[in-house]
Design a protein around this motif. Structure first.
Motif, PDB file in Angstrom:
ATOM      1  N   LYS A 221       0.837  -1.202   0.000  1.00  0.00           N
ATOM      2  CA  LYS A 221       0.000   0.000   0.000  1.00  0.00           C
ATOM      3  C   LYS A 221       0.872   1.252   0.000  1.00  0.00           C
ATOM      4  O   LYS A 221       0.399   2.341  -0.303  1.00  0.00           O
ATOM      5  CB  LYS A 221      -0.911   0.012   1.229  1.00  0.00           C
ATOM      6  CG  LYS A 221      -1.896  -1.145   1.297  1.00  0.00           C
ATOM      7  CD  LYS A 221      -2.686  -1.103   2.613  1.00  0.00           C
ATOM      8  CE  LYS A 221      -3.599  -2.300   2.750  1.00  0.00           C
ATOM      9  NZ  LYS A 221      -4.303  -2.290   4.070  1.00  0.00           N
ATOM     10  N   HIS A 222       2.138   1.080   0.347  1.00  0.00           N
ATOM     11  CA  HIS A 222       3.055   2.201   0.488  1.00  0.00           C
ATOM     12  C   HIS A 222       4.048   2.314  -0.663  1.00  0.00           C
ATOM     13  O   HIS A 222       4.574   3.395  -0.925  1.00  0.00           O
ATOM     14  CB  HIS A 222       3.829   2.085   1.807  1.00  0.00           C
ATOM     15  CG  HIS A 222       2.938   2.086   3.008  1.00  0.00           C
ATOM     16  ND1 HIS A 222       2.731   3.204   3.791  1.00  0.00           N
ATOM     17  CD2 HIS A 222       2.173   1.102   3.559  1.00  0.00           C
ATOM     18  CE1 HIS A 222       1.893   2.908   4.767  1.00  0.00           C
ATOM     19  NE2 HIS A 222       1.542   1.639   4.655  1.00  0.00           N
ATOM     20  N   ALA A 223       4.329   1.206  -1.316  1.00  0.00           N
ATOM     21  CA  ALA A 223       5.242   1.184  -2.462  1.00  0.00           C
ATOM     22  C   ALA A 223       4.918  -0.064  -3.272  1.00  0.00           C
ATOM     23  O   ALA A 223       4.381  -1.044  -2.735  1.00  0.00           O
ATOM     24  CB  ALA A 223       6.698   1.163  -1.995  1.00  0.00           C
ATOM     25  N   PRO A 224       5.229  -0.068  -4.578  1.00  0.00           N
ATOM     26  CA  PRO A 224       4.890  -1.227  -5.416  1.00  0.00           C
ATOM     27  C   PRO A 224       5.540  -2.516  -4.929  1.00  0.00           C
ATOM     28  O   PRO A 224       6.559  -2.504  -4.235  1.00  0.00           O
ATOM     29  CB  PRO A 224       5.439  -0.830  -6.787  1.00  0.00           C
ATOM     30  CG  PRO A 224       5.583   0.650  -6.748  1.00  0.00           C
ATOM     31  CD  PRO A 224       5.899   1.003  -5.330  1.00  0.00           C
ATOM     32  N   GLY A 225       4.946  -3.632  -5.334  1.00  0.00           N
ATOM     33  CA  GLY A 225       5.482  -4.929  -4.948  1.00  0.00           C
ATOM     34  C   GLY A 225       6.946  -5.087  -5.297  1.00  0.00           C
ATOM     35  O   GLY A 225       7.722  -5.667  -4.533  1.00  0.00           O
ATOM     36  N   THR A 226       7.330  -4.564  -6.467  1.00  0.00           N
ATOM     37  CA  THR A 226       8.715  -4.710  -6.915  1.00  0.00           C
ATOM     38  C   THR A 226       9.695  -3.882  -6.088  1.00  0.00           C
ATOM     39  O   THR A 226      10.907  -4.083  -6.194  1.00  0.00           O
ATOM     40  CB  THR A 226       8.851  -4.314  -8.395  1.00  0.00           C
ATOM     41  OG1 THR A 226       8.247  -3.021  -8.596  1.00  0.00           O
ATOM     42  CG2 THR A 226       8.158  -5.336  -9.291  1.00  0.00           C
ATOM     43  N   TYR A 227       9.187  -2.951  -5.285  1.00  0.00           N
ATOM     44  CA  TYR A 227      10.061  -2.226  -4.356  1.00  0.00           C
ATOM     45  C   TYR A 227      10.532  -3.163  -3.248  1.00  0.00           C
ATOM     46  O   TYR A 227      11.665  -3.062  -2.762  1.00  0.00           O
ATOM     47  CB  TYR A 227       9.294  -1.043  -3.755  1.00  0.00           C
ATOM     48  CG  TYR A 227      10.086  -0.211  -2.767  1.00  0.00           C
ATOM     49  CD1 TYR A 227      10.956   0.776  -3.210  1.00  0.00           C
ATOM     50  CD2 TYR A 227       9.952  -0.413  -1.387  1.00  0.00           C
ATOM     51  CE1 TYR A 227      11.685   1.544  -2.299  1.00  0.00           C
ATOM     52  CE2 TYR A 227      10.671   0.350  -0.475  1.00  0.00           C
ATOM     53  CZ  TYR A 227      11.536   1.325  -0.951  1.00  0.00           C
ATOM     54  OH  TYR A 227      12.258   2.080  -0.057  1.00  0.00           O
ATOM     55  N   TRP A 228       9.656  -4.092  -2.862  1.00  0.00           N
ATOM     56  CA  TRP A 228       9.924  -4.996  -1.743  1.00  0.00           C
ATOM     57  C   TRP A 228      10.545  -6.314  -2.182  1.00  0.00           C
ATOM     58  O   TRP A 228      11.293  -6.936  -1.426  1.00  0.00           O
ATOM     59  CB  TRP A 228       8.633  -5.256  -0.969  1.00  0.00           C
ATOM     60  CG  TRP A 228       7.940  -4.007  -0.540  1.00  0.00           C
ATOM     61  CD1 TRP A 228       6.805  -3.466  -1.088  1.00  0.00           C
ATOM     62  CD2 TRP A 228       8.328  -3.110   0.508  1.00  0.00           C
ATOM     63  NE1 TRP A 228       6.462  -2.296  -0.449  1.00  0.00           N
ATOM     64  CE2 TRP A 228       7.382  -2.059   0.545  1.00  0.00           C
ATOM     65  CE3 TRP A 228       9.377  -3.113   1.433  1.00  0.00           C
ATOM     66  CZ2 TRP A 228       7.459  -1.009   1.465  1.00  0.00           C
ATOM     67  CZ3 TRP A 228       9.450  -2.073   2.351  1.00  0.00           C
ATOM     68  CH2 TRP A 228       8.502  -1.036   2.352  1.00  0.00           C
TER      69      TRP A 228
END
Length: 252
Positions: A221-228
């Motif tokens: 919800k805070h950054a795209p999945g690919t950020y994580w």
């Protein structure tokens, strides 16, 4: 300000906000009470062991396999969590190992359990296992089922408790992150079955439980999945920090 520079600044600001919000993300998913019962989980002279697959392995060296050693821990959540423990409790003289191995499923943990767990005599044992039990079935390299996963996991912990009756167990939820390179909507239903099985095993053995799926669901919800995580399974630097903070929130 030109458009490209404006977009760069917006993306940079968004990324910084996401990193800064990691403690808040974790706190929103794991209540303070969740870890309060574990206030005295670590005692002076304890040995702590992280076990699992590539997410725990994180590129560690496997020749010396030293405790409290950066090279022997790799660059993942286990390294970050262990470093925090050593920093927070130097007076306890903790000995911490990482014995995760890339590609492992539950039965492969069992195959090496004497050497990589029981012989180390951990006082605290943390396990993250399950994604390969599904993913390798999905790509045709394994014919296991949810039932096999749960039965194998149960037998592994029965064996562990028989050999180490006082060991404190921390089970971590296998997870997936959507809209990434390898994970799509077809993962949801089958992975939820594996997660439910892992939760049942945790409850049967009265372990601490690290709800990684809820943490990642909040994180996206805070950054795209690919950020994580680039592929939906293996964490990025931010994802590893997210996982370490979630693990620590539960056990401290």
């Amino acid at each position: 300000m030109n458009l490209s520079r404006r977009n760069f600044l917006l993306k940079s600001t968004s990324g910084a906000a996401a990193v800064a919000s990691i403690p808040a993300i974790v706190s929103s998913c794991i209540s303070k009470e969740a870890g309060s019962a574990a206030a005295s989980i670590f005692e002076t002279g304890d040995t702590i062991l992280f076990q699992g697959d590539s997410i725990t392995d994180a590129g560690r060296e496997k020749t010396k396999e030293l405790p409290n050693n950066g090279s022997s821990f790799g660059g993942g959540y286990a390294f970050l969590a262990a470093s925090n423990l050593l920093n927070a409790m130097p007076e306890k003289g903790l000995t911490i190992y990482n014995r995760g191995i890339s590609g492992n499923k539950v039965y492969q943990l069992a195959d090496r359990w004497d050497k990589d767990c029981l012989d180390l005599k951990p006082n605290v044992l943390s396990i993250l296992i399950g994604v390969n039990d599904y993913w390798h079935k999905r790509n045709g390299n394994y014919d296991g089922t949810v039932e096999i996963y749960e039965n194998d996991y149960t037998k592994l912990l029965e064996r562990t408790k028989k050999a180490l009756p006082d060991v404190k167990l921390v089970l971590c939820e296998p997870f997936y992150v959507l809209e990434t390179r390898a994970v799509d909507q077809t993962w949801i239903e089958p992975m939820q079955q594996y997660q439910a099985a892992a939760k049942r095993v945790s409850e049967a053995f009265d372990t601490l439980w690290v709800p990684f799926q809820a943490v990642y669901d909040e994180a996206i919800k805070h950054a795209p999945g690919t950020y994580w995580t680039g592929d939906g399974v293996h964490p990025s630097m931010a994802g590893a920090q997210l996982m370490a903070e979630a693990w620590l929130k539960v056990v401290l």
